[in-house]
Design a protein around this motif. Structure first.
Motif, short mmCIF file in Angstrom:
data_model
loop_
_atom_site.label_atom_id
_atom_site.label_comp_id
_atom_site.label_asym_id
_atom_site.label_seq_id
_atom_site.Cartn_x
_atom_site.Cartn_y
_atom_site.Cartn_z
N THR A 1 0.84 -1.19 0.00
CA THR A 1 0.00 0.00 0.00
C THR A 1 0.88 1.25 0.00
O THR A 1 1.71 1.43 0.89
N GLY A 2 0.68 2.10 -0.98
CA GLY A 2 1.40 3.37 -1.04
C GLY A 2 0.57 4.48 -0.43
O GLY A 2 -0.63 4.34 -0.23
N PHE A 3 1.22 5.59 -0.15
CA PHE A 3 0.57 6.74 0.50
C PHE A 3 0.74 7.96 -0.39
O PHE A 3 1.85 8.35 -0.71
N TYR A 4 -0.40 8.54 -0.78
CA TYR A 4 -0.36 9.80 -1.53
C TYR A 4 -0.83 10.92 -0.61
O TYR A 4 -2.03 11.04 -0.32
N PRO A 5 0.08 11.76 -0.10
CA PRO A 5 -0.31 12.81 0.84
C PRO A 5 -1.00 13.99 0.17
O PRO A 5 -1.86 14.64 0.78
N GLY A 6 -0.64 14.27 -1.07
CA GLY A 6 -1.19 15.46 -1.73
C GLY A 6 -0.67 16.73 -1.07
O GLY A 6 0.05 16.70 -0.07
N CYS A 7 -1.05 17.85 -1.63
CA CYS A 7 -0.51 19.15 -1.19
C CYS A 7 -0.97 19.53 0.21
O CYS A 7 -0.19 20.04 1.02
N SER A 8 -2.26 19.31 0.52
CA SER A 8 -2.80 19.82 1.78
C SER A 8 -2.17 19.15 2.99
O SER A 8 -1.94 19.80 4.01
N MET A 9 -1.87 17.86 2.89
CA MET A 9 -1.33 17.17 4.06
C MET A 9 0.13 17.51 4.31
O MET A 9 0.71 17.09 5.32
N LYS A 10 0.74 18.24 3.38
CA LYS A 10 2.09 18.75 3.61
C LYS A 10 2.06 20.22 4.05
O LYS A 10 3.08 20.82 4.30
N GLY A 11 0.84 20.79 4.10
CA GLY A 11 0.73 22.22 4.43
C GLY A 11 -0.36 22.49 5.44
O GLY A 11 -0.19 22.30 6.64
N SER A 12 -1.53 22.91 4.94
CA SER A 12 -2.60 23.36 5.83
C SER A 12 -3.19 22.23 6.68
O SER A 12 -3.79 22.49 7.72
N ALA A 13 -3.05 20.99 6.24
CA ALA A 13 -3.59 19.85 7.00
C ALA A 13 -2.47 18.95 7.52
O ALA A 13 -2.59 17.73 7.54
N ARG A 14 -1.41 19.61 7.95
CA ARG A 14 -0.24 18.85 8.45
C ARG A 14 -0.62 17.89 9.58
O ARG A 14 -0.09 16.78 9.68
N GLU A 15 -1.57 18.30 10.42
CA GLU A 15 -1.95 17.45 11.56
C GLU A 15 -2.67 16.17 11.12
O GLU A 15 -2.65 15.18 11.84
N TYR A 16 -3.31 16.23 9.97
CA TYR A 16 -3.96 15.02 9.43
C TYR A 16 -2.88 13.98 9.10
O TYR A 16 -2.98 12.80 9.47
N SER A 17 -1.83 14.42 8.43
CA SER A 17 -0.73 13.53 8.08
C SER A 17 -0.03 13.02 9.33
O SER A 17 0.27 11.82 9.46
N GLU A 18 0.22 13.92 10.28
CA GLU A 18 0.90 13.53 11.52
C GLU A 18 0.11 12.44 12.26
O GLU A 18 0.68 11.47 12.75
N SER A 19 -1.19 12.64 12.35
CA SER A 19 -2.00 11.67 13.11
C SER A 19 -2.11 10.35 12.36
O SER A 19 -2.07 9.27 12.97
N LEU A 20 -2.23 10.39 11.03
CA LEU A 20 -2.29 9.16 10.25
C LEU A 20 -1.00 8.35 10.42
O LEU A 20 -1.03 7.14 10.68
N LEU A 21 0.14 9.02 10.27
CA LEU A 21 1.41 8.30 10.35
C LEU A 21 1.68 7.79 11.77
O LEU A 21 2.28 6.73 11.95
N ALA A 22 1.22 8.55 12.78
CA ALA A 22 1.38 8.09 14.16
C ALA A 22 0.56 6.83 14.40
O ALA A 22 1.02 5.88 15.05
N VAL A 23 -0.67 6.82 13.89
CA VAL A 23 -1.53 5.63 14.02
C VAL A 23 -0.92 4.46 13.25
O VAL A 23 -0.87 3.33 13.75
#
Length: 302
Positions: A3-25
């Motif tokens: 399974t690959g992960f496509y973060p897209g632009c928002s998860m590297k910027g305005s939605a950084r916490e979404y990416s952080e929580s996903l990767l932590a989980v």
């Protein structure tokens, strides 16, 4: 299954916490999520309003890169990106001539072998989640799906388009009480956040007011744009509705992370505009003395 992960632009910027929580989980669950190599913007709402070939070529290049990296499926947590990648894969698999033309534009042989999945599909596949819960997220929640997770129904073929249940089931698995409410799939205004903030404030206000009227303690989302409108635009919403609305809006991965015992700061809860605060006494369950999110401040201090 890779399974690959496509973060897209928002998860590297305005939605950084979404990416952080996903990767932590994902780390706690022992799931590897390698990023799609050399990924690019999917074009979001802008490209398909301007140029059809561009709107198809941008997602196709991402999917072709995932195929080249041997990925069987691509996790796309942003609902808008999920929609663009799903629609592109569908259109190119339905039309060989179009697929050949777009493959020429991106200079890659796109075959359509990598499946596109959203965050709810990925989380639903976690076996034994209940056994990993350290602190049940015993809160009444309004699960907000927005427009793009379940539509177009004939293409995404995911959940019920008018009355989806997948997020509700996830919340039950971590001890929450999902409520029956009327705005699960209503539009928040989406990409009009800047150009028509007044419209976004009115639509998002209706969503939050209904959630509050049903007794929800939090709104759960799985889309960076929905979160931005419901959280960051709160001052505009309150001005439009002429009332104070304090209900927090959190990502599904943050709610699950809290239930798994991950520290609020690692889940990015301190980055929200509306502070994530809950009443001392939970609605049910055994959260009273152990809720790590109770009273979290803007600085992330608990």
């Amino acid at each position: 299954m890779k399974t690959g992960f496509y973060p897209g632009c928002s998860m590297k910027g305005s939605a950084r916490e979404y990416s952080e929580s996903l990767l932590a989980v994902a780390r706690l669950l022992g799931r590897e999520l390698p990023e799609v190599p050399d990924w690019n913007c999917c074009g979001a709402t802008a490209a398909h309003n301007l140029d059809r070939d561009l709107a198809l070529a941008l997602p196709a290049r991402i999917l072709a890169a995932a195929e080249k990296a041997g990925m069987d499926e691509v996790l796309v947590p942003c609902a808008a990106c999920y929609s663009r990648l799903s629609v592109t894969r569908h259109e190119l698999l339905e039309d060989d001539a179009l697929r050949a033309r777009i493959s020429g534009l991106i200079e890659a042989d796109y075959r359509g072998t990598a499946r596109v999945i959203n965050i709810l599909e990925w989380l639903a596949g976690v076996d034994g989640l209940e056994g990993l819960i350290k602190t049940p997220f015993a809160r009444k929640v309004a699960c907000y799906y927005g427009c793009l997770l379940v539509r177009p129904a004939g293409i995404v073929k995911f959940d019920r388009p008018e009355e989806p249940q997948s997020m509700d089931r996830l919340m039950k698995r971590i001890g929450a009480e999902p409520l029956d409410w009327a705005f699960k799939t209503e539009c928040c205004g989406a990409g009009f956040s800047v150009s028509r903030t007044d419209l976004v404030a009115r639509l998002s206000g209706l969503i939050l007011e209904d959630a509050v009227s049903r007794g929800a303690e939090a709104v759960i989302v799985a889309c960076p744009m929905c979160h931005l409108n419901l959280d960051l635009r709160r001052p505009n919403i309150e001005k439009s509705s002429h009332k104070k609305i304090a209900i927090p809006v959190i990502y599904v991965t943050q709610a699950i992370g809290l239930a798994l015992g991950i520290a609020p700061k690692k889940l990015g809860l301190q980055r929200h505009k509306v502070a994530v605060k809950f009443a001392a006494a939970p609605s049910s369950g055994t959260l009273k003395d152990a809720d790590p999110s109770a009273g979290i401040s803007k600085s992330g201090e608990v």
